[in-house]
Design a protein around this motif. Structure first.
Motif, short mmCIF file in Angstrom:
data_model
loop_
_atom_site.label_atom_id
_atom_site.label_comp_id
_atom_site.label_asym_id
_atom_site.label_seq_id
_atom_site.Cartn_x
_atom_site.Cartn_y
_atom_site.Cartn_z
N GLU A 107 37.93 62.40 35.55
CA GLU A 107 39.31 62.57 35.12
C GLU A 107 39.46 62.35 33.62
OE1 GLU A 107 41.32 59.75 37.52
OE2 GLU A 107 41.10 60.91 39.38
N ASN A 108 38.62 61.50 33.08
CA ASN A 108 38.70 61.18 31.65
C ASN A 108 37.64 61.92 30.82
OD1 ASN A 108 40.75 58.78 31.19
ND2 ASN A 108 39.75 58.43 33.16
N ARG A 109 36.92 62.84 31.46
CA ARG A 109 35.92 63.68 30.79
C ARG A 109 34.84 62.87 30.09
NH1 ARG A 109 39.50 68.75 28.32
NH2 ARG A 109 40.45 69.35 30.32
N ILE A 110 34.40 61.83 30.76
CA ILE A 110 33.30 61.01 30.25
C ILE A 110 31.99 61.61 30.77
CG2 ILE A 110 32.27 58.72 30.15
CD1 ILE A 110 35.05 58.88 28.86
N PRO A 111 31.06 62.00 29.89
CA PRO A 111 29.78 62.57 30.36
C PRO A 111 28.96 61.52 31.10
CG PRO A 111 29.72 62.17 27.99
CD PRO A 111 31.13 61.92 28.42
N PHE A 112 28.49 61.87 32.29
CA PHE A 112 27.73 60.89 33.06
C PHE A 112 26.64 61.58 33.87
CE2 PHE A 112 30.69 62.39 36.24
CZ PHE A 112 30.00 62.30 37.44
N GLY A 113 25.65 60.78 34.24
CA GLY A 113 24.60 61.19 35.14
C GLY A 113 24.37 60.09 36.14
N ILE A 114 23.61 60.37 37.17
CA ILE A 114 23.31 59.38 38.21
C ILE A 114 21.81 59.08 38.20
CG2 ILE A 114 23.21 58.96 40.71
CD1 ILE A 114 25.80 60.55 40.96
N ILE A 115 21.48 57.80 38.23
CA ILE A 115 20.09 57.38 38.36
C ILE A 115 19.96 56.62 39.67
CG2 ILE A 115 18.21 55.98 37.45
CD1 ILE A 115 19.28 56.43 34.67
N PHE A 116 19.13 57.13 40.56
CA PHE A 116 18.84 56.43 41.81
C PHE A 116 17.80 55.36 41.53
CE2 PHE A 116 20.35 60.61 43.24
CZ PHE A 116 21.35 60.22 44.13
N THR A 117 18.11 54.13 41.87
CA THR A 117 17.20 53.00 41.61
C THR A 117 16.44 52.60 42.87
OG1 THR A 117 18.89 51.34 42.11
CG2 THR A 117 18.77 52.14 39.83
N LYS A 118 15.40 51.77 42.66
CA LYS A 118 14.60 51.19 43.75
C LYS A 118 13.97 52.27 44.64
CE LYS A 118 17.67 47.21 43.54
NZ LYS A 118 18.49 46.21 44.24
N CYS A 119 13.56 53.37 44.00
CA CYS A 119 13.00 54.49 44.76
C CYS A 119 11.62 54.20 45.33
CB CYS A 119 12.96 55.74 43.88
SG CYS A 119 14.59 56.44 43.55
N ASP A 120 11.03 53.08 44.94
CA ASP A 120 9.74 52.71 45.51
C ASP A 120 9.89 52.01 46.86
OD1 ASP A 120 10.99 50.58 44.00
OD2 ASP A 120 9.20 49.39 44.39
N LYS A 121 11.11 51.70 47.24
CA LYS A 121 11.36 50.94 48.46
C LYS A 121 11.36 51.81 49.72
CE LYS A 121 12.02 47.23 45.96
NZ LYS A 121 10.98 46.18 45.89
N SER A 122 11.39 53.13 49.55
CA SER A 122 11.42 54.04 50.70
C SER A 122 10.27 55.03 50.59
CB SER A 122 12.75 54.80 50.75
OG SER A 122 13.84 53.92 50.80
#
Length: 199
Positions: free
Chosen positions: A132-147
């Motif tokens: 809504e505020n046009r803030i550039p963002f990305g997603i980082i999935f963490t703890k990917c070694d746990k699965s």
């Protein structure tokens, strides 16, 4: 990209208190204990650079780390601290939003999500506010070694499906593990691409 030097540059609760040297910023945020500080330490190959804790709400300030004298990694207070008093939660919210909405140097906000669970409503509400505020963002999935790889892939696909209920286009998505170093090159290369596109 390779990080040669990473140093703590200062803490603040207001954008006006940021380090005087204004450079591009890449900030990290997420729910309590999602692994923000551990990820920053992994990216910089500096154990203890960003302080880690098993206590929710330990990071209460906006912490800047100067990278090779050219840009900043920024460790933000998280969100979702159900055990904190209401007043303390509101203060953290104010600190975070003052930075996110008012820092002119912010290039990308990375929202960290635990790869072992469905992306939560609190995460969805937060990224909706970013949109809504046009803030550039990305997603980082963490703890990917746990699965295992199949379980991890299935969970990330499920999270994509959840996001697509509200978003026409998915944000950049990266995988990481502070323990194994997974994702270090990919995240730093992504940051390098964003920096290069500024020129």
């Amino acid at each position: 990209m390779k990080i040669n030097d990473a140093t703590f540059a200062g803490s603040s609760t207001r954008v006006s208190q940021k380090p005087a040297l204004r450079l591009p910023e890449f900030a990290f945020i997420g729910r309590s204990n999602v692994g923000k500080s551990s990820l920053i330490n992994m990216l910089c190959c500096r154990r203890g650079l960003a302080m880690t804790s098993s206590t929710p709400g330990k990071t209460k300030l906006v912490n800047h780390f100067l990278i090779d004298g050219k840009w900043y990694l920024v460790d933000l207070p998280g969100y979702g601290y159900a055990r904190l008093p209401q007043k303390a939660r509101e203060e953290l919210r104010r600190v975070v939003r003052d930075y996110i909405f008012n820092s002119e140097e912010l290039q990308m906000l990375f929202v960290l999500v635990d790869s072992r669970h469905d992306i939560g409503k609190i995460d969805l509400d937060f990224i909706a506010e970013l949109g809504e505020n046009r803030i550039p963002f990305g997603i980082i999935f963490t703890k990917c070694d746990k699965s295992g790889p199949n379980v991890l892939a299935a969970q990330i696909e499920r999270d994509k499906e959840i996001l697509l209920r509200d978003w026409e286009e998915l944000p950049p998505m990266l995988r990481s593990s502070a323990q194994s170093g997974m994702g270090r090159e990919e995240i730093l290369d992504y940051i390098d691409t964003v920096l290069s596109n500024r020129i």
